[in-house]
Design an enzyme around this catalytic site. Sequence first.
Site, mmCIF file in Angstrom:
data_model
loop_
_atom_site.group_PDB
_atom_site.id
_atom_site.type_symbol
_atom_site.label_atom_id
_atom_site.label_comp_id
_atom_site.label_asym_id
_atom_site.label_seq_id
_atom_site.Cartn_x
_atom_site.Cartn_y
_atom_site.Cartn_z
ATOM 1 N N LYS A 74 6.971 -38.214 0.171
ATOM 2 C CA LYS A 74 7.687 -39.256 0.737
ATOM 3 C C LYS A 74 8.597 -38.684 1.471
ATOM 4 C CE LYS A 74 4.459 -41.887 -1.253
ATOM 5 N NZ LYS A 74 3.972 -41.137 -2.189
ATOM 6 N N TYR A 111 4.804 -47.903 -9.757
ATOM 7 C CA TYR A 111 3.515 -47.558 -8.828
ATOM 8 C C TYR A 111 2.318 -47.758 -9.377
ATOM 9 C CZ TYR A 111 0.385 -44.542 -5.958
ATOM 10 O OH TYR A 111 -0.771 -44.084 -5.555
ATOM 11 N N ASP A 141 12.222 -42.143 -11.893
ATOM 12 C CA ASP A 141 11.439 -41.828 -10.537
ATOM 13 C C ASP A 141 12.363 -42.279 -9.524
ATOM 14 O OD1 ASP A 141 8.278 -42.402 -9.405
ATOM 15 O OD2 ASP A 141 9.901 -41.832 -8.251
ATOM 16 N N ARG A 200 -0.102 -20.147 -10.112
ATOM 17 C CA ARG A 200 -0.200 -21.261 -10.802
ATOM 18 C C ARG A 200 1.183 -21.965 -11.315
ATOM 19 N NH1 ARG A 200 -2.843 -21.478 -15.269
ATOM 20 N NH2 ARG A 200 -4.510 -20.390 -14.176
#
Length: 397
Positions: free
Chosen positions: A210, A114, A185, A61
């Site tokens: 992306k 976004y 971002d 994790r």
Amino acid sequence: QRKSNRRQGPSTRAIHLGYDPATANGALTPPVYMTSTYAFESVEQGTEIFEGKREGYIYGRTKNPTQGLLEERVADLEGAEAGLVVSSGMGAISATLWTLLKAGDRVVADKILYGNTFALLTKGLTKFGVSVELVDFGDLQAVARAAAGARVVYFETPANPNLRVIDIAAVTGIARRAGALSIVDNTFATPILQRPLELGADLVVHSATKYLGGHGDLLAGVVVGKAADIHAIRMNGLRYLTGAAVSPLTAFLVLRGLKTLELRVLQHSRSALAIAELLAEHPGIASLSYPGLPGSPGHAVAKGQMSAGGGLIAFELKGGYQAGVAFMNALEIASRAVSLGDAETLVQHPASMTHAAYGAEERLRHGISDSLIRLSVGLENIEDLIDDIEAALSAVP
Ligand SMILES: C/C=C(/N=C/c1c(COP(=O)(O)O)cnc(C)c1O)C(=O)O
């Protein structure tokens, strides 16, 4: 010994950095460590690794060797000390913000984000006592006023969905003087075109879904910055706040994407510029935003911080929403789909899709009109894309 000690280019580093086939039976590509846990040679060794006294792996994790090579390469491309890869862009943004913020803190963010980042800020963090102030980052005085006493200053540039461009150096300078951390971002531009850390940002996040992955076949997220910050985001934001761990197989696919990132981003940019130039001359276009096009709203600032315009174009048709729908439905090569940065050209309607979370009134207030179209220009041959777009434009009643 290389002739010059010139720093290798981004493609060379994205292809070779941090991996020696001799360490893996000569395998040219890095192994994919599909393991959830790691065996210790002794209890003492395991204890030391848990205590951080010894380097090593514990559990899937938080760390994995395939993920670690990807983290090293993305950090290198962005000029960061360290990086963390998680299972989605929202996973990276939420792990970062949950780590940095506590009740009573304030976040100052640009008004154009976004849709789900907007939702995380305004509907997620606020549930836990964090206050969020949305400001027009084009108004630097407003940013300075809001940044006083803020913990975090957050923005996207070029921003999703209308390609608004924000002056990174100016805003990060304001944040620093206010004692706030700045987070940028960089999904739309990628480190090939702009590196916000070099312009004063403290942390950079990406939806690696992306351009970094680049083939529309995975979800992943990235945050890069100073080693201490990334360690804290890994050990708090990922390990127990979100648990948003990335699959080693996905990390391998993003590693593969990075090898062609420069090639793809420059091609996306060339094709997007050609299409933006075509749209700029077309009588049916009411508004157009492309950072790489002289005359486009953010072009002057973009020229100072981006080496090309990227692959996204935002525009409106004169016939408004109905004309936009007719245009998008008439396209045959472009797919009507959200997401961006894929080899496939994608077109979508932000008001009813990626930015529906804003709500109609907020969208208008934030400059996201109902007739806005967002086009992610892919890697198809530009002649075919132009034929498709021209045909669809003439199909509009
Ligand atoms: C459907 C998704 C779109 N975007 C996502 C996105 C994320 C969130 O990234 P994940 O989707 O969680 O990897 C973060 N940051 C930016 C600038 C983004 O555009 C979209 O717009 O089309």
